[in-house]
Design a protein around this motif. Structure first.
Motif, short mmCIF file in Angstrom:
data_model
loop_
_atom_site.label_atom_id
_atom_site.label_comp_id
_atom_site.label_asym_id
_atom_site.label_seq_id
_atom_site.Cartn_x
_atom_site.Cartn_y
_atom_site.Cartn_z
N UNK A 90 3.83 1.76 -15.76
CA UNK A 90 5.14 1.20 -15.39
C UNK A 90 6.14 2.28 -15.02
N UNK A 91 6.12 3.39 -15.76
CA UNK A 91 7.07 4.47 -15.48
C UNK A 91 6.78 5.11 -14.13
N UNK A 92 5.49 5.34 -13.86
CA UNK A 92 5.12 5.95 -12.59
C UNK A 92 5.45 5.04 -11.42
N UNK A 93 5.25 3.75 -11.61
CA UNK A 93 5.57 2.81 -10.53
C UNK A 93 7.05 2.79 -10.24
N UNK A 94 7.85 2.81 -11.31
CA UNK A 94 9.30 2.84 -11.13
C UNK A 94 9.75 4.12 -10.44
N UNK A 95 9.16 5.24 -10.84
CA UNK A 95 9.55 6.53 -10.27
C UNK A 95 9.13 6.65 -8.81
N UNK A 96 7.93 6.18 -8.51
CA UNK A 96 7.37 6.40 -7.19
C UNK A 96 7.76 5.34 -6.16
N UNK A 97 8.24 4.19 -6.59
CA UNK A 97 8.57 3.12 -5.64
C UNK A 97 9.53 3.58 -4.55
N UNK A 98 10.64 4.24 -4.91
CA UNK A 98 11.52 4.71 -3.82
C UNK A 98 10.88 5.78 -2.95
N UNK A 99 9.96 6.55 -3.54
CA UNK A 99 9.27 7.58 -2.76
C UNK A 99 8.32 6.92 -1.76
N UNK A 100 7.62 5.90 -2.21
CA UNK A 100 6.77 5.16 -1.29
C UNK A 100 7.60 4.56 -0.16
N UNK A 101 8.74 3.98 -0.54
CA UNK A 101 9.60 3.35 0.47
C UNK A 101 10.10 4.37 1.49
N UNK A 102 10.45 5.56 1.02
CA UNK A 102 10.96 6.59 1.94
C UNK A 102 9.88 7.06 2.92
N UNK A 103 8.62 6.86 2.52
CA UNK A 103 7.51 7.18 3.42
C UNK A 103 7.02 5.95 4.18
N UNK A 104 7.81 4.88 4.10
CA UNK A 104 7.51 3.62 4.80
C UNK A 104 6.14 3.06 4.43
N UNK A 105 5.81 3.21 3.15
CA UNK A 105 4.57 2.66 2.61
C UNK A 105 4.91 1.43 1.78
N UNK A 106 4.46 0.28 2.21
CA UNK A 106 4.71 -0.97 1.50
C UNK A 106 3.40 -1.47 0.93
N UNK A 107 3.20 -1.32 -0.36
CA UNK A 107 1.91 -1.68 -0.94
C UNK A 107 1.80 -3.18 -1.21
N UNK A 108 0.57 -3.64 -1.30
CA UNK A 108 0.28 -4.97 -1.84
C UNK A 108 -0.19 -4.79 -3.28
N UNK A 109 0.10 -5.77 -4.12
CA UNK A 109 -0.28 -5.68 -5.53
C UNK A 109 -1.65 -6.32 -5.71
N UNK A 110 -2.62 -5.51 -6.08
CA UNK A 110 -3.98 -6.01 -6.32
C UNK A 110 -4.12 -6.54 -7.75
N UNK A 111 -3.59 -5.80 -8.71
CA UNK A 111 -3.61 -6.21 -10.12
C UNK A 111 -2.23 -5.91 -10.70
N UNK A 112 -1.58 -6.91 -11.23
CA UNK A 112 -0.23 -6.73 -11.76
C UNK A 112 -0.25 -6.09 -13.13
N UNK A 113 -1.24 -6.46 -13.95
CA UNK A 113 -1.33 -5.93 -15.32
C UNK A 113 -2.80 -5.66 -15.64
N UNK A 114 -3.17 -4.40 -15.62
CA UNK A 114 -4.56 -4.02 -15.84
C UNK A 114 -5.03 -4.43 -17.24
N UNK A 115 -4.16 -4.28 -18.22
CA UNK A 115 -4.58 -4.59 -19.60
C UNK A 115 -4.93 -6.06 -19.75
N UNK A 116 -4.26 -6.93 -19.03
CA UNK A 116 -4.59 -8.35 -19.12
C UNK A 116 -6.00 -8.60 -18.62
N UNK A 117 -6.43 -7.85 -17.60
CA UNK A 117 -7.81 -7.98 -17.12
C UNK A 117 -8.79 -7.46 -18.17
#
Length: 449
Positions: free
Chosen positions: A88-115
């Motif tokens: 969760x921390x890495x996703x929060x930190x990297x989200x704006x970085x991904x956006x600045x590189x115009x990378x829009x991801x799709x979510x394959x698994x929202x919560x790995x632990x639930x799987x």
């Protein structure tokens, strides 16, 4: 550009960082690693800048050491999927970085632990007690393949299959893992071996790829118990002797059941000037052919650490020694996951081997027959051109050093909806369709070469 610079950390600061990493790893060693709210995001780079960014991120060993970011599939080429698990921390930190590189991801698994929790609920994460439903002298295969089994149960079933079918199956321990577990192979041979060719199959080099060992065990059970009952099996065994190592990395595999579901490497200890810090090496970067010429790491904390030397890990060392001693071999197959690919050498270069066209022809036939069962599509090509550079792999070694003319790696189901946490109910369909592909390969390569 996202980057963390270690060069600015003074030596004493770096020492503290390494100690903190060591304490963190020890904490994980003593407990069960959970992936609460870890997500898997899929990126499809469409520009060279985006691809370069993802590649640089994948090389950032700070993230790899901290286990905050885990590349489930590596960046390889434009428009190819790159799946990344983030805390969760890495996703929060990297989200704006991904956006600045115009990378829009799709979510394959929202919560790995639930799987993982769902997987544990189905299985109870306890192996079936042997003999787990014996009918006469044979294991209840339906029950065995209804879930992912632990090492002890797999080895017990292997022994029982050989004991109950001693005319066609023999067991041999070819070595020990770092933690002392047996590396058992089963040789399957019907009638005289005179004039037959040999096939080697292994699975489970990467610990978290559970579908591989289950598929190998399915092959063993199918081949051994169907002699005289299935003309396809009889046809295969009339031409080939087959040796299967169903679990090539038992220490790592057990660790994924007890401590960290996403563990990939072996469990050896890596010494450093400050003591033992990181565990394991990537057993599919540890083979001697073109070892450490690209796509691997010298960092013991990396998931793609190539080891301190070729065959520093006892598991690939034992495998290579057995293969060289008991050759020549006609075909080599290694089961991995995931992505639904049939990979050919080379993994260390984009160049193609001299037998590429022939290997490709056979793999294409196999992919077509595989798709006919459950309509599962597989893509065929060289490892580097379909994925990324990865030197020191077993299939390159088998072809380049052991002289096996047909060398393949299967990346089994799926294409990312489940990733490494493939549900139990897909074990048998995956194994069934892969066996059909294997039958096709056996037909196509005989008596070629």
């Amino acid at each position: 550009m996202f980057n963390i610079k270690l060069t600015s950390i003074p030596l004493n600061g770096l020492f503290i960082v390494l100690l903190l990493i060591n304490f963190s790893l020890c904490f994980i060693e003593d407990g069960y690693k959970r992936y609460n709210n870890y997500s898997v995001l899929r990126f499809k780079p469409t520009t060279t800048d985006q691809l370069h960014f993802l590649y640089q991120l994948a090389q950032n060993e700070t993230f790899l050491m901290e286990r905050s970011v885990d590349f489930w599939t590596e960046p390889g080429s434009l428009n190819s999927s790159v799946d990344i698990m983030l805390s969760p921390e890495a996703r929060s930190t990297l989200s704006p970085v991904f956006a600045s590189n115009q990378l829009t991801p799709s979510v394959m698994i929202e919560d790995v632990q639930s799987r993982i929790d769902a997987e544990n609920l189905i299985k109870g994460r306890q192996s079936l007690p042997f003999p787990f439903g014996v009918r006469g002298s044979r294991p209840n295969a339906k029950q065995f393949f209804s879930t992912y089994q632990r090492y002890d149960t797999m080895m017990s079933m292997l022994d029982e299959i050989a004991r109950s079918n001693s005319k066609v199956a023999t067991i041999e321990t070819i070595g020990k893992s770092f933690e002392g577990r047996d590396l058992k192979v089963i040789k399957i041979s019907s009638g005289s071996s005179s004039g037959k060719k040999k096939i080697w199959i292994d699975a489970g080099l990467h610990a978290r790829e559970w579908i591989g060992p289950s598929t190998a065990m399915y092959f063993i059970n199918k081949l051994v118990t169907s002699v005289g009952k299935d003309e396809n099996v009889d046809s295969i065994l009339s031409k080939y002797d087959i040796v299967v190592l169903p679990l090539a990395n038992p220490d790592g595999y057990e660790y994924t059941h007890t401590t960290n579901r996403m563990w990939r490497k072996t469990r050896s200890l890596t010494n450093s000037r400050w003591g033992y810090i990181c565990r394991g090496a990537d057993p599919n970067r540890n083979w001697s052919y073109k070892w450490r010429t690209g796509g691997s790491s010298t960092n013991p904390c990396s998931d793609v650490y190539a080891g301190s030397a070729p065959f520093s890990e006892p598991e690939p060392k034992a495998m290579s020694q057995y293969i060289l001693k008991n050759g020549p071999w006609h075909m080599y197959i290694s089961f991995h996951s995931y992505s639904q690919l049939i990979l050919l050498p080379w993994g260390w270069t984009t160049d193609l081997p001299k037998d590429y066209k022939e290997m490709y022809r056979v793999a294409e036939k196999a992919a077509t027959s595989l798709k006919s069962i459950y309509d599962t599509p597989y893509t065929v090509g060289s490892a580097t051109n379909l994925l990324y550079v990865a030197s020191g792999g077993s299939d390159d070694w088998a072809y380049g050093e052991a002289g096996v003319p047909y060398s393949y790696t299967f990346e089994l189901r799926d294409t990312g909806d489940h990733g490494f946490v493939l549900p139990d109910d897909l074990i048998t369909p995956t194994a069934e369709e892969t066996f059909v592909a294997f039958k096709t390969m056996c037909d196509e390569i005989y008596p070629n070469k």
